[in-house]
Design an enzyme around this catalytic site. Structure first.
Site, PDB file in Angstrom:
ATOM      1  N   HIS A   1     -15.281  69.406  11.811  1.00  0.00           N
ATOM      2  CA  HIS A   1     -14.727  70.451  10.949  1.00  0.00           C
ATOM      3  C   HIS A   1     -13.402  70.968  11.522  1.00  0.00           C
ATOM      4  O   HIS A   1     -12.840  71.946  11.005  1.00  0.00           O
ATOM      5  CB  HIS A   1     -15.696  71.627  10.820  1.00  0.00           C
ATOM      6  CG  HIS A   1     -16.931  71.333  10.011  1.00  0.00           C
ATOM      7  ND1 HIS A   1     -16.902  70.565   8.865  1.00  0.00           N
ATOM      8  CD2 HIS A   1     -18.231  71.709  10.172  1.00  0.00           C
ATOM      9  CE1 HIS A   1     -18.127  70.483   8.368  1.00  0.00           C
ATOM     10  NE2 HIS A   1     -18.942  71.172   9.132  1.00  0.00           N
TER      11      HIS A   1
ATOM     12  N   LYS B   1     -18.845  72.900   4.482  1.00  0.00           N
ATOM     13  CA  LYS B   1     -19.441  72.988   3.149  1.00  0.00           C
ATOM     14  C   LYS B   1     -18.546  72.415   2.061  1.00  0.00           C
ATOM     15  O   LYS B   1     -18.452  72.943   0.957  1.00  0.00           O
ATOM     16  CB  LYS B   1     -19.836  74.441   2.816  1.00  0.00           C
ATOM     17  CG  LYS B   1     -20.775  75.065   3.826  1.00  0.00           C
ATOM     18  CD  LYS B   1     -22.015  74.212   4.123  1.00  0.00           C
ATOM     19  CE  LYS B   1     -22.953  74.128   2.937  1.00  0.00           C
ATOM     20  NZ  LYS B   1     -24.157  73.282   3.231  1.00  0.00           N
TER      21      LYS B   1
ATOM     22  N   SER C   1     -20.226  78.367  -1.216  1.00  0.00           N
ATOM     23  CA  SER C   1     -21.159  77.536  -0.457  1.00  0.00           C
ATOM     24  C   SER C   1     -21.209  77.958   1.012  1.00  0.00           C
ATOM     25  O   SER C   1     -22.278  78.024   1.624  1.00  0.00           O
ATOM     26  CB  SER C   1     -20.746  76.064  -0.569  1.00  0.00           C
ATOM     27  OG  SER C   1     -21.716  75.231   0.027  1.00  0.00           O
TER      28      SER C   1
END
Length: 311
Positions: free
Chosen positions: A124, A63, A154
Protein backbone atom coordinates in the site's frame (compact mmCIF):
# COMPACT_ATOMS: atom_id res chain seq x y z
CA UNK A 1 0.20 -32.23 5.05
CA UNK A 2 2.00 -29.99 2.61
CA UNK A 3 4.43 -27.34 3.78
CA UNK A 4 2.09 -24.67 2.43
CA UNK A 5 -0.79 -25.94 4.58
CA UNK A 6 1.53 -25.94 7.58
CA UNK A 7 2.39 -22.34 6.66
CA UNK A 8 -1.32 -21.54 6.66
CA UNK A 9 -1.84 -23.03 10.11
CA UNK A 10 1.24 -21.39 11.54
CA UNK A 11 0.20 -18.00 10.13
CA UNK A 12 -3.28 -18.20 11.62
CA UNK A 13 -1.97 -19.60 14.89
CA UNK A 14 0.65 -16.85 15.11
CA UNK A 15 -2.07 -14.22 14.86
CA UNK A 16 -4.11 -15.99 17.55
CA UNK A 17 -1.09 -16.07 19.85
CA UNK A 18 -0.42 -12.38 19.24
CA UNK A 19 -4.07 -11.36 19.70
CA UNK A 20 -3.71 -10.29 23.36
CA UNK A 21 -1.05 -7.75 22.34
CA UNK A 22 -3.02 -6.45 19.35
CA UNK A 23 -4.14 -2.87 19.77
CA UNK A 24 -5.00 0.09 17.60
CA UNK A 25 -1.43 1.04 16.80
CA UNK A 26 -0.64 4.72 16.34
CA UNK A 27 0.70 6.07 13.07
CA UNK A 28 4.16 7.60 12.77
CA UNK A 29 5.17 9.70 9.74
CA UNK A 30 7.80 8.24 7.44
CA UNK A 31 8.98 10.90 4.97
CA UNK A 32 5.72 12.71 5.65
CA UNK A 33 3.48 9.66 5.14
CA UNK A 34 1.64 8.29 8.21
CA UNK A 35 2.39 4.58 8.65
CA UNK A 36 1.49 2.17 11.45
CA UNK A 37 4.08 2.30 14.21
CA UNK A 38 5.39 -1.24 13.59
CA UNK A 39 6.04 -0.36 9.95
CA UNK A 40 7.71 2.96 10.81
CA UNK A 41 9.96 1.29 13.39
CA UNK A 42 11.18 -1.24 10.79
CA UNK A 43 11.39 1.17 7.90
CA UNK A 44 15.11 0.73 7.17
CA UNK A 45 14.73 -3.00 6.48
CA UNK A 46 11.67 -2.39 4.27
CA UNK A 47 13.43 0.31 2.24
CA UNK A 48 16.45 -1.98 1.79
CA UNK A 49 14.38 -4.86 0.34
CA UNK A 50 15.81 -6.09 -2.96
CA UNK A 51 13.28 -7.90 -5.15
CA UNK A 52 14.15 -10.37 -7.85
CA UNK A 53 13.60 -8.97 -11.37
CA UNK A 54 10.92 -11.64 -11.84
CA UNK A 55 8.87 -10.46 -8.85
CA UNK A 56 5.54 -8.72 -9.45
CA UNK A 57 4.37 -5.81 -7.31
CA UNK A 58 0.63 -5.23 -6.76
CA UNK A 59 0.19 -1.72 -5.38
CA UNK A 60 -2.99 0.00 -4.21
CA UNK A 61 -4.28 2.54 -1.76
CA UNK A 62 -6.00 0.47 0.98
CA UNK A 63 -9.42 -0.92 0.02
CA UNK A 64 -9.10 -0.37 -3.71
CA UNK A 65 -9.31 -3.97 -4.96
CA UNK A 66 -6.02 -5.36 -3.66
CA UNK A 67 -7.18 -8.86 -2.67
CA UNK A 68 -9.24 -9.14 -5.84
CA UNK A 69 -6.19 -8.41 -7.99
CA UNK A 70 -3.99 -10.77 -5.97
CA UNK A 71 -6.48 -13.59 -6.58
CA UNK A 72 -6.74 -12.86 -10.31
CA UNK A 73 -2.94 -12.91 -10.65
CA UNK A 74 -2.58 -16.13 -8.64
CA UNK A 75 -5.19 -17.85 -10.78
CA UNK A 76 -3.50 -16.64 -13.98
CA UNK A 77 -0.17 -18.01 -12.76
CA UNK A 78 -1.86 -21.34 -11.96
CA UNK A 79 -3.91 -21.59 -15.16
CA UNK A 80 -7.22 -21.15 -13.34
CA UNK A 81 -6.61 -24.03 -10.89
CA UNK A 82 -8.88 -23.11 -7.97
CA UNK A 83 -7.46 -25.78 -5.65
CA UNK A 84 -3.88 -24.61 -6.20
CA UNK A 85 -5.00 -21.12 -5.23
CA UNK A 86 -6.48 -22.40 -1.98
CA UNK A 87 -3.09 -23.68 -0.84
CA UNK A 88 -2.74 -20.88 1.71
CA UNK A 89 -4.37 -17.57 2.70
CA UNK A 90 -3.82 -14.54 0.49
CA UNK A 91 -1.09 -12.89 2.65
CA UNK A 92 0.94 -16.11 2.63
CA UNK A 93 0.63 -16.64 -1.13
CA UNK A 94 1.21 -12.95 -1.85
CA UNK A 95 2.99 -11.33 1.12
CA UNK A 96 2.32 -7.77 2.27
CA UNK A 97 5.72 -6.16 1.76
CA UNK A 98 5.79 -3.55 4.54
CA UNK A 99 3.62 -5.17 7.21
CA UNK A 100 5.12 -5.72 10.64
CA UNK A 101 3.08 -6.92 13.62
CA UNK A 102 3.67 -8.11 17.18
CA UNK A 103 5.52 -11.43 17.58
CA UNK A 104 5.06 -14.20 16.62
CA UNK A 105 3.24 -12.94 13.51
CA UNK A 106 5.70 -13.14 10.60
CA UNK A 107 6.40 -9.89 8.80
CA UNK A 108 5.97 -9.53 5.07
CA UNK A 109 9.75 -9.64 4.72
CA UNK A 110 9.88 -12.88 6.76
CA UNK A 111 7.39 -14.54 4.42
CA UNK A 112 9.15 -13.27 1.30
CA UNK A 113 12.48 -14.59 2.52
CA UNK A 114 11.07 -18.13 2.54
CA UNK A 115 9.72 -17.90 -1.00
CA UNK A 116 11.47 -18.55 -4.28
CA UNK A 117 11.00 -16.02 -7.08
CA UNK A 118 8.92 -15.16 -8.96
CA UNK A 119 6.88 -13.78 -6.06
CA UNK A 120 3.70 -11.72 -6.06
CA UNK A 121 4.17 -8.90 -3.56
CA UNK A 122 1.47 -6.60 -2.19
CA UNK A 123 2.04 -3.03 -1.03
CA UNK A 124 0.00 0.00 0.00
CA UNK A 125 3.05 2.26 -0.07
CA UNK A 126 2.80 5.43 -2.16
CA UNK A 127 5.13 5.46 -5.13
CA UNK A 128 7.88 7.51 -3.43
CA UNK A 129 8.15 4.97 -0.57
CA UNK A 130 8.39 1.84 -2.74
CA UNK A 131 11.88 0.36 -2.24
CA UNK A 132 13.99 1.54 -5.20
CA UNK A 133 15.10 -2.01 -5.97
CA UNK A 134 11.75 -2.62 -7.70
CA UNK A 135 12.46 0.04 -10.30
CA UNK A 136 16.20 -0.66 -10.53
CA UNK A 137 15.42 -4.30 -11.30
CA UNK A 138 12.64 -3.31 -13.72
CA UNK A 139 10.02 -5.37 -11.87
CA UNK A 140 6.53 -5.36 -13.29
CA UNK A 141 3.92 -3.58 -11.20
CA UNK A 142 0.13 -3.49 -11.29
CA UNK A 143 -1.57 -0.50 -9.68
CA UNK A 144 -5.31 -0.47 -8.98
CA UNK A 145 -7.08 2.83 -8.32
CA UNK A 146 -10.63 3.26 -7.01
CA UNK A 147 -12.70 6.43 -7.10
CA UNK A 148 -12.16 8.56 -4.00
CA UNK A 149 -15.68 8.45 -2.58
CA UNK A 150 -16.11 4.67 -2.72
CA UNK A 151 -12.54 4.18 -1.54
CA UNK A 152 -13.22 6.43 1.44
CA UNK A 153 -16.40 4.54 2.39
CA UNK A 154 -14.69 1.16 2.15
CA UNK A 155 -11.67 2.34 4.17
CA UNK A 156 -13.97 3.75 6.86
CA UNK A 157 -15.73 0.42 7.36
CA UNK A 158 -12.38 -1.38 7.31
CA UNK A 159 -10.95 0.91 9.98
CA UNK A 160 -14.01 0.22 12.13
CA UNK A 161 -13.44 -3.55 12.03
CA UNK A 162 -9.63 -3.74 11.89
CA UNK A 163 -8.45 -3.43 15.47
CA UNK A 164 -4.86 -2.63 14.44
CA UNK A 165 -5.76 0.59 12.61
CA UNK A 166 -6.16 3.93 14.40
CA UNK A 167 -9.63 4.59 15.80
CA UNK A 168 -11.66 5.94 12.86
CA UNK A 169 -13.99 8.10 14.93
CA UNK A 170 -17.34 9.25 13.51
CA UNK A 171 -18.03 9.24 9.78
CA UNK A 172 -18.30 13.03 9.63
CA UNK A 173 -14.75 13.45 10.96
CA UNK A 174 -13.35 10.57 8.91
CA UNK A 175 -14.19 12.38 5.68
CA UNK A 176 -11.92 15.25 6.75
CA UNK A 177 -9.11 12.88 7.80
CA UNK A 178 -9.27 11.33 4.31
CA UNK A 179 -9.22 14.75 2.64
CA UNK A 180 -6.21 15.81 4.72
CA UNK A 181 -4.32 12.54 4.12
CA UNK A 182 -4.19 11.69 7.82
CA UNK A 183 -5.07 8.00 7.46
CA UNK A 184 -2.60 5.09 7.42
CA UNK A 185 -0.64 5.16 4.14
CA UNK A 186 -1.38 8.84 3.72
CA UNK A 187 -3.16 10.83 1.06
CA UNK A 188 -5.34 9.05 -1.51
CA UNK A 189 -4.73 12.02 -3.82
CA UNK A 190 -0.94 11.77 -3.66
CA UNK A 191 -1.15 7.97 -3.97
CA UNK A 192 -3.18 7.76 -7.17
CA UNK A 193 -1.28 10.66 -8.74
CA UNK A 194 2.15 9.29 -7.85
CA UNK A 195 1.68 6.01 -9.74
CA UNK A 196 -0.22 7.70 -12.59
CA UNK A 197 2.65 10.08 -13.33
CA UNK A 198 5.20 7.24 -13.28
CA UNK A 199 3.13 4.58 -15.07
CA UNK A 200 4.77 4.84 -18.51
CA UNK A 201 8.32 5.42 -17.34
CA UNK A 202 8.14 2.43 -14.94
CA UNK A 203 5.97 0.15 -17.12
CA UNK A 204 3.20 0.09 -14.49
CA UNK A 205 -0.14 -1.43 -15.51
CA UNK A 206 -2.60 1.14 -14.12
CA UNK A 207 -6.07 -0.31 -13.63
CA UNK A 208 -9.33 1.17 -12.37
CA UNK A 209 -11.58 -0.69 -9.94
CA UNK A 210 -14.63 0.58 -11.81
CA UNK A 211 -13.36 -0.90 -15.10
CA UNK A 212 -12.83 -4.23 -13.34
CA UNK A 213 -16.42 -4.18 -12.08
CA UNK A 214 -17.85 -3.08 -15.42
CA UNK A 215 -16.04 -5.65 -17.56
CA UNK A 216 -13.99 -8.10 -15.47
CA UNK A 217 -13.06 -10.32 -18.41
CA UNK A 218 -11.54 -7.44 -20.35
CA UNK A 219 -9.43 -6.40 -17.35
CA UNK A 220 -8.34 -9.97 -16.57
CA UNK A 221 -7.19 -10.22 -20.20
CA UNK A 222 -5.23 -6.97 -19.79
CA UNK A 223 -3.48 -8.39 -16.73
CA UNK A 224 -2.77 -11.65 -18.57
CA UNK A 225 -1.16 -9.85 -21.50
CA UNK A 226 0.85 -7.58 -19.21
CA UNK A 227 2.26 -10.64 -17.44
CA UNK A 228 3.13 -12.26 -20.81
CA UNK A 229 0.85 -15.17 -20.02
CA UNK A 230 -1.60 -17.01 -22.22
CA UNK A 231 -4.58 -19.00 -20.98
CA UNK A 232 -7.52 -20.44 -22.89
CA UNK A 233 -10.89 -18.72 -23.20
CA UNK A 234 -12.32 -21.40 -20.94
CA UNK A 235 -9.72 -20.67 -18.25
CA UNK A 236 -10.32 -16.93 -18.59
CA UNK A 237 -14.05 -17.48 -18.01
CA UNK A 238 -13.28 -19.65 -14.98
CA UNK A 239 -10.99 -16.98 -13.49
CA UNK A 240 -13.67 -14.32 -13.96
CA UNK A 241 -16.18 -16.59 -12.21
CA UNK A 242 -13.83 -17.54 -9.36
CA UNK A 243 -12.99 -13.87 -8.71
CA UNK A 244 -16.58 -12.61 -8.66
CA UNK A 245 -17.37 -10.75 -5.44
CA UNK A 246 -19.74 -13.51 -4.30
CA UNK A 247 -17.17 -16.28 -4.82
CA UNK A 248 -14.34 -14.28 -3.27
CA UNK A 249 -16.48 -13.52 -0.22
CA UNK A 250 -17.15 -17.24 0.24
CA UNK A 251 -13.51 -18.28 -0.30
CA UNK A 252 -11.90 -18.88 3.12
CA UNK A 253 -8.42 -18.39 1.64
CA UNK A 254 -9.32 -14.91 0.34
CA UNK A 255 -12.00 -13.48 2.66
CA UNK A 256 -9.68 -12.98 5.65
CA UNK A 257 -11.82 -15.23 7.88
CA UNK A 258 -8.49 -16.74 8.97
CA UNK A 259 -7.79 -13.53 10.91
CA UNK A 260 -9.35 -14.12 14.36
CA UNK A 261 -12.27 -12.03 15.61
CA UNK A 262 -10.39 -9.89 18.15
CA UNK A 263 -8.18 -8.59 15.32
CA UNK A 264 -10.65 -8.37 12.42
CA UNK A 265 -14.13 -7.91 13.93
CA UNK A 266 -16.12 -9.09 10.93
CA UNK A 267 -19.25 -8.83 13.10
CA UNK A 268 -18.74 -5.03 12.85
CA UNK A 269 -18.15 -5.10 9.10
CA UNK A 270 -17.07 -7.95 6.79
CA UNK A 271 -13.61 -7.67 5.23
CA UNK A 272 -15.44 -8.08 1.90
CA UNK A 273 -18.40 -5.81 2.50
CA UNK A 274 -20.17 -4.86 -0.76
CA UNK A 275 -17.63 -4.41 -3.54
CA UNK A 276 -19.93 -2.02 -5.38
CA UNK A 277 -19.41 1.13 -7.39
CA UNK A 278 -21.52 4.04 -6.16
CA UNK A 279 -22.11 2.84 -2.59
CA UNK A 280 -20.88 6.28 -1.51
CA UNK A 281 -24.39 7.53 -2.29
CA UNK A 282 -25.58 5.64 0.80
CA UNK A 283 -23.08 7.42 3.09
CA UNK A 284 -22.49 10.99 1.92
CA UNK A 285 -25.13 13.62 2.64
CA UNK A 286 -25.67 16.10 -0.22
CA UNK A 287 -23.75 18.70 1.80
CA UNK A 288 -20.84 16.32 2.44
CA UNK A 289 -20.74 15.36 -1.23
CA UNK A 290 -20.64 18.99 -2.33
CA UNK A 291 -17.89 19.84 0.18
CA UNK A 292 -15.89 16.78 -0.88
CA UNK A 293 -16.27 17.57 -4.58
CA UNK A 294 -14.99 21.12 -4.08
CA UNK A 295 -11.94 19.86 -2.20
CA UNK A 296 -11.40 17.11 -4.81
CA UNK A 297 -11.27 19.66 -7.61
CA UNK A 298 -8.58 21.61 -5.75
CA UNK A 299 -6.48 18.55 -4.94
CA UNK A 300 -6.73 17.05 -8.43
CA UNK A 301 -6.55 20.25 -10.48
CA UNK A 302 -2.99 19.55 -11.61
CA UNK A 303 -3.76 16.17 -13.14
CA UNK A 304 -6.57 14.49 -15.04
CA UNK A 305 -7.15 10.86 -14.09
CA UNK A 306 -10.37 9.39 -15.57
CA UNK A 307 -12.13 8.27 -12.39
CA UNK A 308 -15.80 7.33 -12.39
CA UNK A 309 -18.03 7.41 -9.32
CA UNK A 310 -20.82 5.53 -11.13
CA UNK A 311 -20.90 2.90 -13.86
Amino acid sequence: MSGENEEQLSYSDAIKKASPSITRFPVIPVRGVPLMSYIAQNWDSIWAFRPDPSDLLIATYPKAGTTWTQEIVDLLYHNGDAEACRRAPTPVRSPFLEIFSPAPIPSGLDLLEKMDPPRVIKTHLPFQLVPPGFWENKCKAIYVARNAKDNLVSYYHFDCMNQTQPEPGPWEGYIHKFMRGELSWGSWYDHVKGYWVEREKRNILYLFYEDMKENPRREVERIMRYLDLSVSDEVLSRIVQLTSFKNMKENPMANYSFIPEPVFCQSISPFMRKGEVGDWNNHFTPEQSEMFDEDYEKQMKDIKIPFRCQI
